[in-house]
Design a protein around this motif. Structure first.
Motif, PDB file in Angstrom:
ATOM      1  N   LEU A  74      -2.861  -4.841  -7.575  1.00 24.15           N
ATOM      2  CA  LEU A  74      -2.908  -3.395  -7.723  1.00 24.15           C
ATOM      3  C   LEU A  74      -2.989  -2.967  -9.183  1.00 24.15           C
ATOM      4  CD1 LEU A  74      -0.173  -2.395  -5.110  1.00 24.15           C
ATOM      5  CD2 LEU A  74      -2.646  -2.517  -4.775  1.00 24.15           C
ATOM      6  N   PHE A  89       0.831  -8.138  -4.648  1.00 22.05           N
ATOM      7  CA  PHE A  89       0.938  -6.801  -5.200  1.00 22.05           C
ATOM      8  C   PHE A  89       0.422  -6.718  -6.633  1.00 22.05           C
ATOM      9  CE2 PHE A  89       3.956  -6.514  -1.695  1.00 22.05           C
ATOM     10  CZ  PHE A  89       3.664  -5.256  -1.179  1.00 22.05           C
ATOM     11  N   LEU A 107      -3.025   1.246   0.367  1.00 17.70           N
ATOM     12  CA  LEU A 107      -2.322   0.014   0.021  1.00 17.70           C
ATOM     13  C   LEU A 107      -2.705  -1.110   0.975  1.00 17.70           C
ATOM     14  CD1 LEU A 107      -0.077  -1.431  -1.599  1.00 17.70           C
ATOM     15  CD2 LEU A 107       1.555  -0.587   0.101  1.00 17.70           C
ATOM     16  N   THR A 111      -6.353  -2.379   0.404  1.00 18.45           N
ATOM     17  CA  THR A 111      -6.488  -3.087  -0.870  1.00 18.45           C
ATOM     18  C   THR A 111      -5.895  -4.493  -0.788  1.00 18.45           C
ATOM     19  OG1 THR A 111      -6.374  -0.997  -2.072  1.00 18.45           O
ATOM     20  CG2 THR A 111      -5.968  -3.002  -3.334  1.00 18.45           C
ATOM     21  N   LEU A 112      -4.747  -4.624  -0.148  1.00 14.81           N
ATOM     22  CA  LEU A 112      -4.108  -5.936  -0.031  1.00 14.81           C
ATOM     23  C   LEU A 112      -4.771  -6.820   1.020  1.00 14.81           C
ATOM     24  CD1 LEU A 112      -0.315  -4.966  -0.253  1.00 14.81           C
ATOM     25  CD2 LEU A 112      -1.851  -5.725  -2.084  1.00 14.81           C
ATOM     26  N   PRO A 172      -9.088  -2.614  -7.626  1.00 14.83           N
ATOM     27  CA  PRO A 172      -7.858  -2.456  -6.821  1.00 14.83           C
ATOM     28  C   PRO A 172      -6.853  -1.481  -7.430  1.00 14.83           C
ATOM     29  CG  PRO A 172      -8.486  -4.770  -6.970  1.00 14.83           C
ATOM     30  CD  PRO A 172      -9.385  -4.032  -7.919  1.00 14.83           C
ATOM     31  N   ALA A 173      -6.935  -1.239  -8.738  1.00  7.06           N
ATOM     32  CA  ALA A 173      -6.019  -0.304  -9.390  1.00  7.06           C
ATOM     33  C   ALA A 173      -6.321   1.150  -9.027  1.00  7.06           C
ATOM     34  CB  ALA A 173      -6.094  -0.471 -10.911  1.00  7.06           C
ATOM     35  N   ILE A 192      -5.652   2.650  -6.470  1.00  9.43           N
ATOM     36  CA  ILE A 192      -4.561   3.216  -5.691  1.00  9.43           C
ATOM     37  C   ILE A 192      -3.667   4.108  -6.557  1.00  9.43           C
ATOM     38  CG2 ILE A 192      -2.988   1.291  -6.050  1.00  9.43           C
ATOM     39  CD1 ILE A 192      -3.444   3.250  -2.771  1.00  9.43           C
ATOM     40  N   TRP A 193      -3.587   3.810  -7.869  1.00  2.00           N
ATOM     41  CA  TRP A 193      -2.722   4.603  -8.744  1.00  2.00           C
ATOM     42  C   TRP A 193      -3.316   5.991  -9.003  1.00  2.00           C
ATOM     43  CZ3 TRP A 193       1.806   2.775  -8.557  1.00  2.00           C
ATOM     44  CH2 TRP A 193       2.002   1.394  -8.433  1.00  2.00           C
TER      45      TRP A 193
END
Length: 493
Positions: free
Chosen positions: A198, A195, A267, A270-271, A56-57, A59-60
């Motif tokens: 993430l 959140f 986002l 992922t959520l 999930p990280a 996204i960064w």
């Protein structure tokens, strides 16, 4: 004096006649940029790989790529404001860095652009198959459907500029539904993770030898694909009304709007995933499709596939549009074999021979897909070439600024001293990302792939560079350039 005559007059200063039809409005140029960058094609292509390597990280990595590429887009906007000509990077580097370097940049750019069309056709073929069948997709069928994708994009482009504009508008509508509307729904009604997720990898680093950093860098290399294509707006400058103002504005607006949409979609998905660990393990092959259809219900599968498919077709059409113009600009300057033929403009005022030639090359590139799943290889290949071009253009622009060969204040977009800082930061970012993308990674090659596929980006572009250098030394295409007052002045400096 009317705008059309002013635009044609400025073009004449560079030694060119107005051959292409100047009918594109600022909105139409924005549509080309938006469809080429394409939030659907960008995010849907990298989300699966992102989960596999960073969890999930992931996204960064998208956030970092967005910020880095924003610097590049700003430099491109400044250049397009001053040099409103079809050809984009080739024209800029030729005038600021010299005709030999301009040729090499144009050569690599064309190869990268063709590779990007191949990649979009290959990725879109999966969605086309899903629309009509639930059976596994064989490599041969995958390639054939990709060829169909290229053929459709070519056919629509051969109809002329106006039909292309209508199809791109449909693509923007589809992008809005598939990205913004669906993402808003997922965030409001299907928020299954906090959140905090993430910042978790859920063990994804195992795919990179247990290193979280290595996994993130791999994810960042893939995420770079999501922010390619904003330079498509520069390739239609000679078909745009008031290009000094319209092209850079359209470039930045398209980039920012797509970036917002990509981040929103990433986002939301992922959520929304109920079992994100299955996306990490690969059990969930398509996190976006899974998240959307599980929350909306089984009825949504085919409509959602259709909307995504329209966006993929719009992207392929847009890429085909700007590739044809890039080849036309190169051939117009007698820089390619068979240049007079490739520079032919038909009755519809489009470079139809260049369009056909690039479609054939993109179709041949699809043969890579016969060896299993080639998605990661094609993404790395397409991204690698563009980031090499980005880096070269940014370095040439920075050197030209510092040496006085380029005065950005002569264009409509004037950033002053901050422009120099942005240019320098863009060079730093691109040097890092170009190396990161080209770095040989076995995990991005097909499971049964050879060492050649692992080193594909380095090997192929090294071969292209060597071939380009040999061509420059033997054929000397830079000596065949048409002269103009502007060219003479630039090359005299």
């Amino acid at each position: 004096m009317d705008d059309t005559r002013t635009d044609a007059g400025e073009l004449a200063e560079y030694g060119y006649q107005q051959e292409l039809k100047r009918t594109l409005s600022a909105w139409a140029v924005f549509a080309i940029g938006f469809a080429t960058i394409s939030p659907v094609v960008g995010i849907y292509a990298v989300v699966q790989l992102g989960f596999v390597f960073a969890g999930p990280a992931w996204i960064w990595a998208v956030v970092v790529a967005f910020l880095g590429q924003l610097l590049v887009a700003t430099v491109y906007a400044e250049l397009s404001s001053q040099f409103p000509m079809t050809g984009g990077v080739y024209q800029w580097v030729r005038r600021l860095g010299g005709p030999r370097l301009g040729w090499l940049v144009g050569w690599i750019y064309l190869a990268s652009a063709v590779a990007s069309l191949t990649t979009v056709a290959y990725l879109g073929a999966s969605w086309l198959h899903m629309l009509f069948s639930d059976r596994p997709l064989s490599p041969t069928t995958h390639v054939l459907l990709g060829v169909l994708f290229v053929a459709v994009a070519l056919g629509i482009n051969l109809l002329g500029v106006n039909p292309v504009k209508h199809f791109l508008n449909a693509g923007i509508l589809a992008e809005g539904v598939a990205s913004i509307a669906v993402s808003a729904f997922l965030l409001l009604f299907a928020h299954h993770n906090g959140f905090g997720i993430l910042f978790e990898t859920l063990g994804a680093e195992a795919a990179s030898g247990g290193s979280v950093l290595a996994g993130f860098l791999t994810c960042l290399a893939v995420a770079g694909w999501a922010f390619l294509g904003f330079d498509a707006t520069t390739q239609v400058a000679e078909e745009t009304e008031q290009p000094r103002r319209s092209v850079p504005r359209a470039l930045l607006r398209a980039y920012l709007f797509v970036a917002f949409t990509v981040l929103l979609t990433g986002l939301a998905v992922t959520l929304a995933l109920r079992r994100p660990e299955e996306a990490v393990s690969g059990a969930t092959a398509d996190p976006v499709f899974t998240a959307v259809t599980r929350e909306l219900g089984g009825w949504s599968e085919k409509p959602f596939i259709l909307v995504v498919l329209i966006a993929f077709f719009a992207c392929a059409i847009s890429i085909q549009t700007y590739i044809g113009r890039a080849v036309y600009a190169f051939a117009r300057d007698r820089q390619l074999p068979f240049s007079p033929t490739l520079a032919t403009v038909g009755p519809r005022q489009i470079p139809y021979v260049s369009l056909i030639a690039t479609a054939v090359l993109a179709g041949l590139g699809l043969l890579l897909g016969l060896n299993g799943n080639a998605a990661a290889t094609l993404i790395a290949f397409g991204s690698g070439g563009f980031y090499f071009i980005f880096l070269t253009v940014a370095v040439v622009a920075l050197v030209a600024r510092l040496s006085g060969r380029w005065n950005p204040s002569a264009g409509r977009l004037r950033l002053g001293r901050p422009g120099l800082v942005i240019n320098a930061l863009a060079v730093v970012w691109l040097l890092f990302e170009a190396i990161n993308i080209a770095w040989p990674r076995a995990e991005l090659a097909p499971a049964d792939g050879s060492w050649i596929q692992v080193w594909a980006v380095v090997l192929v572009f090294s071969a292209l560079l060597v071939a380009g250098l040999v061509y420059v030394m033997v054929v000397k295409p830079h000596t065949k350039l048409p002269e103009s007052p502007t060219t003479q002045k630039a090359e005299a400096l």
